[in-house]
Design a protein around this motif. Structure first.
Motif, PDB file in Angstrom:
ATOM      1  N   ASP A 159      66.140  30.706 110.720  1.00 29.25           N
ATOM      2  CA  ASP A 159      65.933  29.583 111.626  1.00 29.25           C
ATOM      3  C   ASP A 159      65.136  28.522 110.884  1.00 29.25           C
ATOM      4  N   LEU A 160      65.793  27.405 110.563  1.00 26.82           N
ATOM      5  CA  LEU A 160      65.119  26.344 109.813  1.00 26.82           C
ATOM      6  C   LEU A 160      63.908  25.805 110.561  1.00 26.82           C
ATOM      7  N   GLU A 189      58.751  25.482 106.809  1.00 28.96           N
ATOM      8  CA  GLU A 189      58.031  24.234 106.557  1.00 28.96           C
ATOM      9  C   GLU A 189      58.012  23.948 105.065  1.00 28.96           C
ATOM     10  N   GLY A 190      57.707  22.698 104.734  1.00 32.09           N
ATOM     11  CA  GLY A 190      57.448  22.291 103.358  1.00 32.09           C
ATOM     12  C   GLY A 190      58.548  22.624 102.388  1.00 32.09           C
ATOM     13  N   GLU A 191      58.122  23.122 101.222  1.00 29.34           N
ATOM     14  CA  GLU A 191      59.077  23.401 100.152  1.00 29.34           C
ATOM     15  C   GLU A 191      60.081  24.469 100.555  1.00 29.34           C
ATOM     16  N   THR A 250      67.219  24.729 102.886  1.00 31.80           N
ATOM     17  CA  THR A 250      68.241  23.789 103.344  1.00 31.80           C
ATOM     18  C   THR A 250      69.166  23.399 102.199  1.00 31.80           C
ATOM     19  N   LEU A 251      68.587  23.096 101.048  1.00 31.83           N
ATOM     20  CA  LEU A 251      69.385  22.692  99.889  1.00 31.83           C
ATOM     21  C   LEU A 251      70.302  23.821  99.427  1.00 31.83           C
TER      22      LEU A 251
END
Length: 1022
Positions: free
Chosen positions: A339-340, A344-346, A352-353
């Protein structure tokens, strides 16, 4: 027979006793033993080498994983294949980008010529061997160890298939050994036709006419010769069959799609001749066919590059690729339980990338079929609609100081057409020229929405909760956001005062929209926006958001408006209908997501009000004149400061269409007067052109004779708009009762009791609450309004002229602390008595007396300076102030002669001759306090409706008077009598008469925001 053998043995025995024979026998036995020994040594050596070789071979393959039948099949068929995009109704659009273009084809669709050519050159014993050809392997092994220059290779088609799909291209004995084992195993799992079909779909064939890498015989036939694989002739089949040996050497195209030079094409042509020779040797073609094929002009039969989907439909193709990729990414995340929202952060960025890249690879390699909602006919029509450059403004430039270069910007347009019932995006306009600007202005350009925000964030949420109604009076008066000295203005820098919500929305007034939103619980308003698909940060909405300081894409804003067309239910806009694998399995199918945002009753009331925007008096009154059809349209205009963003969003029962116009730089505004059209006119014209073109190709999908139907629970109801209660007599007398559509559950049950009767006086055209000492003869009865409730100094300045006569502001009449001086300038001509307006600021009127002291009449309002009297008598005038103090009598007029009487009669019966107010006058107490007599309170600029509280006899607006000092000024001689300035009216045009500069639709479209009026200081100024 026994006797024979016995005699034969005896004879041989005698020979053996011979000395010569005996010596030869010994020699032969020795020689034979040596030969036998040598043979044994050779056999032992062979066995040793074979054993060692077998051991070495086994050592090479011992780590190779054992493949079962299903697993091996899966890996064999796991090859890259190009994915395709489709319009609605399965109409082919084109291919998605890929590193390797491939199209799968069944073996039954491949011609015999192709199969013969491939087998003749790559594996002539294909149908005889079991995966390997030992002779060929030994030959290849010998050539490898002997390092001979001429290496013929020993791989069968089965081995090549294994190498491409199960192994790497590494050149090593280990890979070759694994290849042999897997090839023999594959022959047990798949039949020959399956292996041949897989090979023909996998093998690389160099490049196509577009310079793209291709694999598989179907992609090769289309990409090299522009035909289907079954249409290939013998020389074409032979040419393609020769390419896999060295794909980029034998391919006829460079990587830019250009045809190679004749010299560089010789490699491929020579290989073609080799294939033809082998086909002849194998008797699959005869001599005549062989000669004809050799003479065939391959170069002349090469195809030209076909335009790709990215060239023909770039906006759709890129949008479909992005949307499909995101859908696949989300499914991958879901399958992996990620779950995106919890990252958080990096970690969030990297996750995601990674998944986005994996989804992109999957999309490009798996031969998917991406089906969109886009109707090709509608889409093409929408592009045609914006092809007329005369509808757009000029290119503009901005100097980039940092990079020391000039940027040229084209006026752009973005539009989205959505099917109300489903949320399908039927078509869109991404921009005017993809080659100049790749931004998709329909789905990717987030621009401030201007006044199109008012229905979705202010009025609909407020009507839903009963905070306002269509007939509520929400004042259009000055408004300052909390903690700010920056006033929220209207586009014309004026105010319309106490007008209804319906009027405010029709004319797009700003301050009522802000006031309406501020009656709400703001988090609820934000949630409504989120439920309609428009994102607002958690800290919002701000007060300025009511007039469009937040951004949205045309697709998102259009989708939000479709909520009203759907009886308050929002359906997310979407473009991807489904995604299928090459095997026909559906891995994604759109499932409608709905939110019940507003009730059907609220939606209908909003729709009914938004219909008025397209009617006379509305900001889009010219729109019906642009349309080539009739339908039940409702909509809203929008403009941001400096005309950087222009909008129109409209909908009927079938579809919703939103259009944005502007430049990609927020520093640039849209020009007024382009080809005679204002900014808003051009925006509305573009909207109408898109609808007109779309309805010409898909009329029934766009246009309907049906109208929005009033649901149960909506009735016509009268209320006191000022207090949102049932009307009282006082409210009716004040003119605040309005009848409009209301939601049953919000109809008030109490009657207005907030309005009170009050006595008022009029001083210099301005009304005040009378003092208890004010003589009744100079007072009138009206309705008291409390200025504090409206947060203005004088609400009367903002009242419509029709109701100012009996409205009393909560402001006491002034008193200057001393009795008024005598009235000056008294004269009588015939029956007309005139005098100068008294200079004091607390004069409520005058009393007219005959020379003998008999009162003739009382004149209300110090601005009145004439009266018709009985001719033949002399008269004098006194002034009365707010405390009832009466001045000394003025000079008594001379008794007029009969000639004067006749003259007076000929002059007419006007009781208000033009006079001029003296700047300085003498009175019995020392004259004026220094203020201008009869001055009014300041309005809100020129043309402000009701700025002088019912009219000031045409006086220009002046600064308010100051409270006079205790010591009155010294007496001065009165100036000569002049015609009073107040009778020379300022030429004003009340705003309410012309909310938009509109002309008949058939002649000139409405100007929603005339440039000469200024654009104001906030968004939403239309």
């Amino acid at each position: 027979m026994g006797t024979f053998f016995q005699k034969f043995n005896e004879t041989v025995g005698k020979w053996g006793e011979n000395r010569v024979v005996r010596s030869l026998n010994i020699t032969s036995q020795v020689f034979w033993n040596l030969i036998l020994l040598f043979v044994i040594l050779i056999i032992m050596a062979v066995l040793f080498v074979g054993g060692a070789g077998a051991g070495y071979f086994l050592s090479l393959v011992e780590e190779e994983e054992a493949h079962g039948s299903d697993e091996m099949r899966e890996e064999i068929y796991n090859f890259e294949e190009i994915s395709e995009v489709y319009f609605a109704n399965d109409e082919y659009l084109g291919e998605l980008r890929t590193d390797l273009e491939r199209r799968e084809i069944p073996l039954e669709d491949v011609s015999d010529e192709v199969i013969d050519a491939v087998l003749a050159t790559e594996d002539e014993y294909f149908f005889e061997h079991d995966g390997i050809v030992p002779k060929a392997l030994f030959r290849a092994t010998y050539q490898e160890f002997s390092s001979t220059g001429d290496q013929t290779g020993g791989s069968t088609l089965t081995q090549q298939l294994v190498k491409n799909q199960l192994l790497s291209n590494e050149v090593s004995f280990e890979r070759k050994a694994n290849e042999i084992v897997l090839a023999m195993r594959l022959e047990n799992y798949m039949d020959k036709d399956e292996i041949l079909e897989a090979y023909l779909n996998i093998v690389p064939f160099g490049r196509n006419a577009s310079g793209e890498n291709i694999a598989g015989i179907q992609a090769a036939a289309e990409g090299v010769f522009g035909v289907e694989v079954h249409e290939l002739n013998i020389p074409q089949a032979a040419f393609l069959a020769g390419i896999p040996q060295s794909p980029f050497s034998h391919t006829p195209f460079y990587n830019n799609g250009e045809i190679k030079s004749e010299e560089e094409m010789q490699s491929g042509l020579n290989r073609m001749r080799t294939v033809l020779n082998r086909m002849k040797d194998n008797n699959v073609i005869d001599e005549e066919e062989h000669e004809e094929a050799l003479a065939y002009d391959i170069r002349d039969s090469l195809t030209e590059a076909a335009p790709s989907a990215y060239e023909e439909y770039p906006y759709i193709t890129y949008a479909a690729e992005r949307e499909a990729r995101n859908i696949i990414r989300d499914k991958m995340l879901e399958e992996d339980g990620i779950d995106l929202g919890e990252l958080e952060g990096e970690e969030l960025q990297e996750t995601t990338l990674t998944y986005t890249q994996d989804a992109q690879t999957f999309l490009r390699q798996q031969g998917l079929k991406v089906r969109t909602t886009i109707d090709k006919n509608i889409y093409d029509a929408m592009q045609d609609a914006i092809s007329d450059d005369s509808m757009f403004g000029p290119d503009k430039t901005i100097w980039d100081e940092e990079n020391q270069e000039e940027h040229v910007y084209q006026e752009e347009v973005g539009a989205s057409l959505i099917d109300n019932a489903t949320g399908k995006v039927l078509g869109f306009v991404g921009g005017r020229d993809f080659e100049r600007q790749q931004m998709n202005h329909a789905s990717d350009s987030n621009r401030d929405v201007g006044s199109t925000s008012k229905p979705v964030i202010s009025y609909a949420p407020a009507i839903e909760r009963g905070a306002v109604h269509a007939n509520s009076i929400v004042p259009d008066i000055p408004y300052y956001p909390e903690g700010s000295d920056q006033e929220i203005t209207n586009f014309d820098n004026q105010h319309r005062g106490l007008i209804t919500v319906r009027e405010s929305l029709q004319e797009s007034r700003n301050t009522p929209a802000v006031r309406s939103m501020m009656r709400l619980d703001l988090p609820e308003a934000r949630q409504d926006m989120l439920n309609m698909g428009i994102w607002l940060e958690e800290s919002r909405p701000y007060e300025s958001d009511a007039i469009g300081s937040f951004g949205a894409t045309p697709e998102a804003l259009t989708s939000a408006y479709s909520t009203f067309a759907n009886e308050g239910t929002h359906r997310d806009a979407y473009m991807i209908e489904s995604i299928e694998t090459r095997d026909g399995d559906t891995i994604y199918e759109h499932e409608p997501e709905t939110n019940e945002v507003f009730s059907p009753q609220t939606s209908y009331v909003m729709t009914d009000m938004l219909r008025d925007v397209l009617q006379p008096g509305g900001t889009a009154a010219g729109m019906p004149g642009y349309l080539n059809h009739s339908s039940d349209w409702a909509g809203k205009t929008g403009t941001t400061g400096d005309y950087t963003d222009l909008w129109f969003v409209g909908y009927n029962p079938n579809v919703s269409l939103g259009v944005w116009l502007g430049y990609d730089s927020s520093q640039l505004g849209v020009d007024h007067g382009v080809n005679g059209w204002s900014q808003s006119q051009r925006t509305q014209r573009i909207w109408a052109e898109i609808i007109n073109h779309a309805s010409e190709v898909e009329y029934e999908q766009i246009i309907t004779d049906e109208t929005f139907t009033q649901p149960e629970g909506v009735v016509s109801q009268s209320i006191c708009g000022l207090t949102d209660t049932l009307p009282s007599n006082r409210c009716s007398e004040a003119g605040f009762v309005h009848t409009d559509l209301m939601i049953n559950e919000h109809i008030p049950t109490t009657t207005d009791d907030s309005l009170e009767d009050a006595s008022y006086v009029t001083i210099g055209g301005t009304t005040y609450r009378a003092l208890s000492e004010t003589p009744a003869e100079f007072t009138q009865t009206g309705i008291l309004l409390d200025d504090d409730e409206f947060d203005v100094d004088n609400i009367n300045e903002y009242l419509p002229e029709s109701i100012t006569d009996n409205i009393v502001p909560d402001r006491e009449a002034p008193t200057n602390g001393y009795a008024p001086g005598a009235v000056t300038g008294t004269s009588q001509s015939g029956s007309t008595l005139t005098w100068n307006q008294h200079p004091d600021n607390d004069i409520v009127g005058y009393r007219i007396y005959t020379e003998s002291g008999v009162q003739v009449d009382s004149i209300i309002d110090s601005a009145e300076t004439s009266y018709n009297v009985s001719a033949g008598q002399s008269h004098y005038v006194t002034a009365v102030d707010t405390l009832g103090r009466e001045s000394a009598s003025s000079s008594i007029t001379d008794t007029p002669s009969e000639d004067d009487e006749d003259a007076g009669e000929n002059e007419g019966e006007s009781s208000s001759p033009e006079t001029e107010t003296p700047e300085e006058t003498e009175n019995d107490t020392g004259g004026s306090d220094g203020g201008s007599p009869g001055a009014t309170e300041p309005g809100d600029g020129e043309g402000s409706n009701g700025a002088s509280n019912g009219g000031s006899n045409g006086q220009e607006t002046e600064e308010p008077q100051e409270t006079p000092s205790e010591d009155p000024p010294a007496e001065e001689d009165p100036p000569p009598e002049e015609e009073p300035a107040e009778e020379e009216p300022v030429e004003e045009e009340p705003v309410e008469e012309e909310p938009a500069e509109e002309e008949p639709a058939e002649e000139e479209p409405v100007e929603e925001e005339p440039a000469e009026e200024g654009s104001g200081e906030e968004n939403g100024e239309d």
